[in-house]
Scaffold this active site. Sequence first.
Site, mmCIF file in Angstrom:
data_model
loop_
_atom_site.group_PDB
_atom_site.id
_atom_site.type_symbol
_atom_site.label_atom_id
_atom_site.label_comp_id
_atom_site.label_asym_id
_atom_site.label_seq_id
_atom_site.Cartn_x
_atom_site.Cartn_y
_atom_site.Cartn_z
ATOM 1 N N LYS A 1 8.926 7.349 37.517
ATOM 2 C CA LYS A 1 8.649 8.407 38.490
ATOM 3 C C LYS A 1 7.263 8.328 39.107
ATOM 4 O O LYS A 1 7.091 8.694 40.276
ATOM 5 C CB LYS A 1 8.873 9.772 37.834
ATOM 6 C CG LYS A 1 10.347 10.021 37.530
ATOM 7 C CD LYS A 1 10.629 11.477 37.300
ATOM 8 C CE LYS A 1 12.109 11.682 37.089
ATOM 9 N NZ LYS A 1 12.507 13.066 37.205
ATOM 10 N N GLU B 1 2.655 17.569 37.888
ATOM 11 C CA GLU B 1 2.931 17.988 39.268
ATOM 12 C C GLU B 1 2.564 19.457 39.421
ATOM 13 O O GLU B 1 2.611 20.215 38.440
ATOM 14 C CB GLU B 1 4.445 17.893 39.544
ATOM 15 C CG GLU B 1 4.900 16.581 40.102
ATOM 16 C CD GLU B 1 6.406 16.573 40.377
ATOM 17 O OE1 GLU B 1 6.928 15.477 40.486
ATOM 18 O OE2 GLU B 1 7.042 17.647 40.473
ATOM 19 N N HIS C 1 17.091 23.265 34.364
ATOM 20 C CA HIS C 1 16.810 22.241 35.376
ATOM 21 C C HIS C 1 18.008 21.319 35.616
ATOM 22 O O HIS C 1 17.856 20.200 36.095
ATOM 23 C CB HIS C 1 15.591 21.383 35.009
ATOM 24 C CG HIS C 1 14.359 22.181 34.728
ATOM 25 N ND1 HIS C 1 13.799 23.030 35.651
ATOM 26 C CD2 HIS C 1 13.586 22.279 33.623
ATOM 27 C CE1 HIS C 1 12.740 23.601 35.132
ATOM 28 N NE2 HIS C 1 12.591 23.172 33.901
ATOM 29 N N ARG D 1 22.345 5.980 42.281
ATOM 30 C CA ARG D 1 23.734 5.915 41.793
ATOM 31 C C ARG D 1 24.567 6.964 42.527
ATOM 32 O O ARG D 1 24.029 7.724 43.323
ATOM 33 C CB ARG D 1 23.748 6.231 40.295
ATOM 34 C CG ARG D 1 23.084 7.575 40.037
ATOM 35 C CD ARG D 1 23.284 8.102 38.651
ATOM 36 N NE ARG D 1 22.317 9.133 38.325
ATOM 37 C CZ ARG D 1 22.420 10.416 38.632
ATOM 38 N NH1 ARG D 1 23.463 10.862 39.306
ATOM 39 N NH2 ARG D 1 21.493 11.279 38.274
HETATM 40 P P1 ADP Z 1 15.250 15.145 36.390
HETATM 41 O O1 ADP Z 1 15.042 13.737 36.837
HETATM 42 O O2 ADP Z 1 15.020 15.346 34.933
HETATM 43 O O3 ADP Z 1 16.525 15.724 36.887
HETATM 44 P P2 ADP Z 1 13.755 16.291 38.592
HETATM 45 O O4 ADP Z 1 12.372 15.849 38.903
HETATM 46 O O5 ADP Z 1 14.844 15.744 39.459
HETATM 47 O O6 ADP Z 1 14.072 15.988 37.070
HETATM 48 O O7 ADP Z 1 13.809 17.870 38.634
HETATM 49 C C1 ADP Z 1 14.928 18.609 38.202
HETATM 50 C C2 ADP Z 1 14.728 20.074 38.558
HETATM 51 O O8 ADP Z 1 13.540 20.584 37.919
HETATM 52 C C3 ADP Z 1 14.504 20.343 40.043
HETATM 53 O O9 ADP Z 1 15.705 20.452 40.752
HETATM 54 C C4 ADP Z 1 13.758 21.673 39.991
HETATM 55 O O10 ADP Z 1 14.622 22.750 39.752
HETATM 56 C C5 ADP Z 1 12.871 21.512 38.756
HETATM 57 N N1 ADP Z 1 11.551 20.973 39.163
HETATM 58 C C6 ADP Z 1 11.176 19.681 39.147
HETATM 59 N N2 ADP Z 1 9.914 19.541 39.590
HETATM 60 C C7 ADP Z 1 9.473 20.770 39.898
HETATM 61 C C8 ADP Z 1 8.240 21.309 40.403
HETATM 62 N N3 ADP Z 1 7.209 20.510 40.665
HETATM 63 N N4 ADP Z 1 8.151 22.651 40.587
HETATM 64 C C9 ADP Z 1 9.189 23.462 40.291
HETATM 65 N N5 ADP Z 1 10.368 23.035 39.812
HETATM 66 C C10 ADP Z 1 10.522 21.704 39.616
#
Ligand code: ADP
Length: 499
Positions: free
Chosen positions: A117, A201, A236, A293
């Site tokens: 990431k 982040e 999440h 994917r």
């Molecule tokens: P993963 O790869 O584990 O699925 P992601 O980065 O795609 O993780 O994030 C999954 C979810 O987590 C997002 O859809 C959101 O709801 C929450 N999320 C991720 N990053 C943030 C952020 N910086 N601020 C608020 N919520 C976040």
Amino acid sequence: MRIKKILIANRGEIAVRIINACTEMAITSVAVYSDADRSSYHTERADEAYHIGESPASESYLCIKKIIDTALKSKCDAIHPGYGFLSENDRFAQEVKKAGLIFIGPPPESISAMGDKTAARKLMIEAGIPVVPGTVEPLSGKKDAHSAAREIGYPVLIKAVGGGGGKGMRKVEKASDLDEAFNRAVSEATSSFANPHVYIEKYLNSPRHIEFQILADHFGNVIHLGERECSIQRRHQKVIEEAPSSILTDRERESYGDLAVRTAKACGYKNAGTVEFLMDENRNFYFLEMNTRLQVEHPVTEEVTHIDIVNEQIRIAAGEKLRYKQDDITWKGSAIECRIYAEDPLNDFYPSIGTISDLKEPTGNGVRIDSGVKKFNEISVFYDPLIAKLICSAEDRKGAIEKSCRALDDYVLSGVTTNLSFCYYVLNHKSFRSGKFDTHFIDREFKPGLLNVFNGKEKAMSAAAAAHYKHKSLKTNRFVNSSAKQGNWKITGLMDAMS
Ligand code: ADP
């Protein structure tokens, strides 16, 4: 070259979905299965099925050698990984290629570019794509974490560099909580992803998760098929998704779709992929990650574009040129997907295991079920508890919501606890209906008490019976009892939410 025979390195609903595409394209499908999946639906549906090992995924669906050997022995020319398992494993994609087989997915280099990431964030910044403010290198330790968090401003989110599935994230509100959150995030990242690296982040307070479906061929053509909104999440992880998003304007679709295409080009992407964004309260878009994917929620895009994404994946992998240009893509109507999980909404969505003792799936115009089970199948501890996906489409969003509610109400599934009534609750919530929600919707709005339909009687019943009655009582309440207060329901909360 023409692909004649495909091994599907997966199980459950996605294996069945891919088998269906193969059959429609006159391609022979080959299933693989573990001990626990001996009599599963996907093995029955495939043209051929081969046993590859014991029930734990590490002994079967994650065994690169066993899967490739089976593909070679059964004379397949390609492997489709589905989602999860080996789908985003660059080494698998590489080994498949080395064995002289076609990997139905992106090049291994694109998978690795997006799998890390922080590296992906760096690549996006170089390509001029906005990312959520934060670090672009893994944190070297707590001291580094403190200075990064101070610079970004609290609240922050510590995330795993190798993360996925919503795991390994820690929200930190203030500096005094950072050390403990850092330690926990590192240990979770190590145990879940065998990679201890984490980064930070900015935590967005009220984001919406909006993602774009991409198709890219081997001739430099890249298009997007529009967006999916996936803001209804627990832990999440997505539960209900829709296309189009209720909030995006046509202009935003065009400009963020273009951003997604640029993202795919920046990592030399080929095949189907998804670029995920978070949109903040001020409608700023930030790149979150790219899933290299097929996504669980791809059917909602299929329903509004009438493009079969798995069919396109196979054509692209076979070396065909994309059959569509961006201007050919149009969207009609609205589609909503409810993921039907064997899990208990009353117990923090804890997975439920057991035998499906009764099953009657809803039917009718605009109702699509992508299912991985049949009656008497076992839902075991070994795999993700996703049973099926209910996808309803109609002329507009309201119609898709009403159709989904009707279909949920018609759905009979007993033997395990499900989230059917929970999905029904969300679809009837006034915030969902008005389109005013964000990714914290469930945390904020859902209290398990809202589903307590049987005034304590459910405690005396078996979990399975309670789940069945809980769900069927929706019907009783809606169509028989005109007044909720006179019925068996303890649902004042639900009624408030529905108003
Ligand atoms: P993963 O790869 O584990 O699925 P992601 O980065 O795609 O993780 O994030 C999954 C979810 O987590 C997002 O859809 C959101 O709801 C929450 N999320 C991720 N990053 C943030 C952020 N910086 N601020 C608020 N919520 C976040």
